[in-house]
Structures are given as C-alpha cells and as structure tokens.
Design a protein around this motif. Structure first.
Motif, short mmCIF file in Angstrom:
data_model
loop_
_atom_site.label_atom_id
_atom_site.label_comp_id
_atom_site.label_asym_id
_atom_site.label_seq_id
_atom_site.Cartn_x
_atom_site.Cartn_y
_atom_site.Cartn_z
N ASP A 99 -32.57 -42.46 112.06
CA ASP A 99 -31.60 -43.11 112.17
C ASP A 99 -31.47 -42.01 113.14
OD1 ASP A 99 -29.51 -43.90 112.06
OD2 ASP A 99 -28.24 -42.42 110.50
N ASN B 56 -28.41 -44.11 104.06
CA ASN B 56 -28.56 -43.39 103.17
C ASN B 56 -28.36 -43.72 101.92
OD1 ASN B 56 -27.60 -41.81 105.29
ND2 ASN B 56 -25.01 -42.94 105.05
N SER C 185 -26.00 -47.11 108.87
CA SER C 185 -26.39 -45.98 107.98
C SER C 185 -26.62 -45.88 106.61
CB SER C 185 -25.32 -44.99 108.48
OG SER C 185 -25.71 -44.80 110.05
P1 ADP Z 1 -23.75 -44.44 113.37
O1 ADP Z 1 -24.39 -44.40 115.00
O2 ADP Z 1 -24.53 -44.68 112.60
O3 ADP Z 1 -23.10 -46.48 113.60
P2 ADP Z 1 -20.98 -44.08 112.37
O4 ADP Z 1 -20.57 -43.57 113.49
O5 ADP Z 1 -21.47 -45.79 112.61
O6 ADP Z 1 -22.42 -43.77 113.08
O7 ADP Z 1 -20.91 -43.49 111.10
C1 ADP Z 1 -21.34 -42.13 110.93
C2 ADP Z 1 -21.63 -41.59 109.78
O8 ADP Z 1 -19.90 -41.53 109.13
C3 ADP Z 1 -21.69 -42.93 108.49
O9 ADP Z 1 -23.18 -42.46 107.74
C4 ADP Z 1 -20.56 -42.69 106.86
O10 ADP Z 1 -21.04 -42.00 106.41
C5 ADP Z 1 -19.51 -42.22 108.66
N1 ADP Z 1 -18.41 -43.87 108.19
C6 ADP Z 1 -18.53 -44.47 109.57
N2 ADP Z 1 -17.32 -45.40 109.00
C7 ADP Z 1 -16.80 -44.68 107.92
C8 ADP Z 1 -15.05 -44.71 108.07
N3 ADP Z 1 -14.68 -46.34 107.73
N4 ADP Z 1 -13.90 -43.89 107.36
C9 ADP Z 1 -15.27 -42.92 106.53
N5 ADP Z 1 -16.43 -42.61 107.03
C10 ADP Z 1 -17.26 -43.48 107.81
#
Ligand code: ADP
Ligand code: ADP
Length: 233
Positions: free
Chosen positions: A168, A51, A47
C-alpha cells in the motif's frame, strides 16, 4: 492460473445516512506471477480493496477467492494462517518496530510461524542480504534512512516466502533514488514469480507494474497492460 478472484465484491461502511459504498461490484482476476498497480483518486476504494485482498477485512457482498477457496468459508484461525503464510504486506509507513533491530524485525513473521531460533536467524539474514542491508542488520529503524527502512520492511514481507505481496503506497514516503531501489526489488520478486499488487498514486511507479487498474468511486474504470514485463531482466 488465477490466484486472487474478486466476484462482484461490495464493501459498505456505516449505516443509515452515513453509509458509504466503498466498493460497488468489483470483479477482478489476478493471475499467478502478475504484477499489478492500483491507482485512483483519494477515497476511490484503493485501501478498501487491499484490505479485502489481504483478508484484513471481510467484504460485505460478493465472493473473494484465494487459490479457489472462498474466504467466507474460512474460520478466523484459517484466515490468520492465509495472512501469515501466503501474503507479505508492505506499507507506506514501513511499520517496523522501533526498538527492534532490522534483524529482529525481519525475524518476527518467523517467530509467529513457530520457526526455531537458528533457522530464523539464518533466513532473516539471507532476506536482509537480498535487499542489500546485511551490514545494517544490527541497526534499529531510526538509525536507517527511509529507503533502508522500507527495504527492511520488504525483507520482512518476503522472509516467509509468500506467493503474494500486497503493498500500500510502498514508495509514498521515499525520494526518487530510494523509490527506484524499492521498485528494483519488486522487479526481482516479479521475475521470481511472485504475485504483486501495489497501490500507488504516482504514474511512473505504476508503469513499472505489468498491469494498471484505475479505481474511481468504488469501481474499476480502467484496466490495461503496460508492457513493463517485456523489459524486465
Ligand atoms: P489512504 O492514504 O490509503 O487513502 P485513508 O486516509 O483513505 O488512507 O484511510 C486510511 C484508513 O482509515 C483506511 O484504511 C480506513 O480503514 C480508515 N478510514 C478511511 N476513511 C474513513 C472514514 N470515513 N471513517 C472511518 N475510517 C476511515
Ligand atoms: P482510498 O484508499 O482510495 O483513498 P479508501 O478505500 O480508504 O479509499 O476509502 C473509500 C471510501 O470508503 C472513502 O469514502 C472512505 O471515506 C470510506 N471508508 C474507508 N474506510 C472506512 C471506514 N472504516 N469507515 C467508514 N468509511 C470508510
């Protein structure tokens, strides 16, 4: 002809003890018309890289160029212009506006682009026709299946004729039939010369792309051709 170029891109979140290095010196050239799948375990930086590619986030280090232009040199309004004109976004959760019809959802990017009402209507209708949903133009999202909603989202992504499509997990919420419908539409876009970058965690989805990158712990650890472009109509 390189459309997107990452040069030693770093992305760091947080500070002090909670610092996370989400991208660790990622370099990548995406050529015009290429169709790329990005895979990798949860937390590997998929992700984050999307971004950056979509100019939704600015990298904390390295250089990112679109059509040779360093995005760090662009003002916020110029970045918004790149996002609106050059890139079409597709998300796992469709991100349609619930109270608006399919037609109105697809017209939205044209509203932001200042396109007049009659032309908007015609272009959105044509985009819906391309994804096989002309008969559903007046339906709101909850009256459509998941696969139909994603096809509306795809129509919305391409209605501005962007050169680049960023997706995505576009099939993450779809069954196998709807997944195949959406991937067939990506094939058509690839044949039409669009540049596509798609995140997926499904091997059979990734094999539909021309090139598969694997991210692990913020680095590209594999980069291979699939041969899919040889079989595409
Ligand atoms: P994906 O399903 O694409 O892996 P994630 O659950 O990893 O999605 O993350 C979704 C969004 O949440 C990311 O695009 C990021 O901006 C935000 N995010 C992910 N991890 C963190 C974190 N540890 N702290 C804050 N925001 C996060
Ligand atoms: P993926 O999409 O491959 O699951 P992400 O790009 O969402 O991975 O996340 C990569 C790493 O960066 C993870 O460790 C995640 O927790 C962290 N991360 C992502 N977004 C943020 C954020 N906004 N703030 C803090 N950490 C984040």
């Amino acid at each position: 002809d390189v459309v997107l170029r990452l040069e030693q891109v770093e992305q760091v979140y947080g500070t002090g003890e909670s610092v996370v290095h989400a991208l660790k010196g990622v370099s990548l050239d995406v050529h015009r018309g290429e169709y790329i799948a990005i895979m990798g375990p949860s937390g590997s930086g998929k992700s984050t890289i999307m971004n950056v590619l979509g100019c939704l986030d600015v990298a904390s280090g390295g250089v990112y160029r679109i059509d040779g232009v360093d995005v760090a040199d662009l003002a916020e309004n110029e970045l918004a212009h790149v996002r609106n004109r050059k890139i079409g976004f597709v998300f796992q959760a469709f991100n349609l506006i619930p109270k608006m019809t399919a037609q109105a959802n697809v017209e939205l990017p044209l509203v932001y682009g200042g396109v007049g009402r009659a032309e908007r209507h015609e272009r959105a209708a044509r985009a819906l026709e391309r994804v096989g949903l002309a008969q559903r133009a007046d339906h709101i999202p909850q009256q459509l299946s998941g696969g139909q909603q994603q096809r509306v989202a795809l129509a919305r992504a391409v209605v501005t004729e962007p050169a680049i499509i960023l997706a995505d997990e576009p099939t993450g919420n779809l069954d196998s039939v709807a997944t195949n419908d959406v991937l067939d539409l990506f094939d058509e876009l690839a044949v039409g010369g669009r540049t596509i970058v798609m995140i997926t965690h499904e091997d059979d989805v990734a094999e539909r792309a021309d090139r598969v990158l694997v991210l692990c712990d913020g680095r590209i650890v594999a980069d291979r051709a699939t041969g899919a472009d040889m079989h595409r109509a």
